[in-house]
Motif scaffolding. Structure first.
Motif, short mmCIF file in Angstrom:
data_model
loop_
_atom_site.label_atom_id
_atom_site.label_comp_id
_atom_site.label_asym_id
_atom_site.label_seq_id
_atom_site.Cartn_x
_atom_site.Cartn_y
_atom_site.Cartn_z
N LEU A 1 0.80 -1.22 0.00
CA LEU A 1 0.00 0.00 0.00
C LEU A 1 0.84 1.27 0.00
N ARG A 2 2.13 1.18 0.34
CA ARG A 2 3.02 2.35 0.29
C ARG A 2 3.49 2.66 -1.13
N GLU A 3 3.34 1.71 -2.05
CA GLU A 3 3.81 1.89 -3.43
C GLU A 3 2.88 2.80 -4.22
N ASP A 4 3.45 3.54 -5.17
CA ASP A 4 2.66 4.39 -6.05
C ASP A 4 1.94 3.58 -7.12
N VAL A 5 2.57 2.49 -7.57
CA VAL A 5 2.02 1.68 -8.65
C VAL A 5 1.98 0.22 -8.21
N LEU A 6 0.86 -0.42 -8.44
CA LEU A 6 0.71 -1.84 -8.14
C LEU A 6 -0.12 -2.45 -9.27
N HIS A 7 0.44 -3.46 -9.92
CA HIS A 7 -0.25 -4.11 -11.04
C HIS A 7 -0.17 -5.62 -10.84
N ALA A 8 -1.27 -6.31 -11.05
CA ALA A 8 -1.28 -7.76 -10.96
C ALA A 8 -1.93 -8.33 -12.21
N ASP A 9 -1.35 -9.40 -12.74
CA ASP A 9 -1.89 -10.09 -13.92
C ASP A 9 -2.02 -11.56 -13.56
N GLU A 10 -3.24 -12.06 -13.52
CA GLU A 10 -3.49 -13.46 -13.19
C GLU A 10 -4.04 -14.18 -14.41
N THR A 11 -3.23 -14.27 -15.44
CA THR A 11 -3.63 -14.88 -16.69
C THR A 11 -3.69 -16.39 -16.56
N LEU A 12 -4.78 -16.98 -17.05
CA LEU A 12 -4.94 -18.43 -17.04
C LEU A 12 -4.10 -19.04 -18.15
N SER A 13 -3.33 -20.06 -17.81
CA SER A 13 -2.48 -20.74 -18.79
C SER A 13 -2.80 -22.23 -18.80
N PHE A 14 -2.68 -22.85 -19.97
CA PHE A 14 -2.84 -24.30 -20.09
C PHE A 14 -1.50 -24.90 -20.49
N TRP A 15 -1.07 -25.92 -19.79
CA TRP A 15 0.18 -26.60 -20.07
C TRP A 15 -0.15 -28.04 -20.42
N SER A 16 0.44 -28.54 -21.47
CA SER A 16 0.22 -29.92 -21.88
C SER A 16 1.26 -30.84 -21.28
N LEU A 17 0.79 -31.94 -20.68
CA LEU A 17 1.68 -32.96 -20.12
C LEU A 17 1.55 -34.25 -20.92
N ARG A 18 1.09 -34.14 -22.14
CA ARG A 18 0.81 -35.33 -22.95
C ARG A 18 2.04 -36.20 -23.16
#
Length: 92
Positions: free
Chosen positions: A53-70
């Motif tokens: 909360l002390r920071e001027d800028v805070l950005h979060a990206d929670e992008t969904l990813s798919f990984w193949s384990l085939r």
């Protein structure tokens, strides 16, 4: 470690301890987890929150990813990768 590493519920842990001759009720395990949360997790989370909360800028990206384990198991893995940018610091 089994509680979190293996996602073992307290009733199952109680049965495991009982098989080894050790009586440890679920309520006692729960009380220990609550105490650990009070002593460790909450102070850490409060410190993290105050620093964020002390920071001027805070950005979060929670992008969904798919990984193949085939190649190994024939499965697919769905996960959320979090990237948090705080000022000049980026955490993955």
């Amino acid at each position: 470690m089994t509680k979190y590493g293996d996602h073992t519920p307290l009733n199952r842990l109680q049965s495991i301890f009982k098989r080894h001759g050790f009586h440890l009720p679920r309520q006692s395990m729960w009380d220990m987890l609550v105490r650990l949360d009070d002593l460790v997790a909450q102070p850490v989370l409060q410190q993290m929150r105050s620093e964020l909360l002390r920071e001027d800028v805070l950005h979060a990206d929670e992008t969904l990813s798919f990984w193949s384990l085939r190649e190994t198991r024939g499965d697919s893995l769905r996960l959320w990768r979090q990237v948090i940018a705080i000022g000049d610091l980026t955490l993955h």
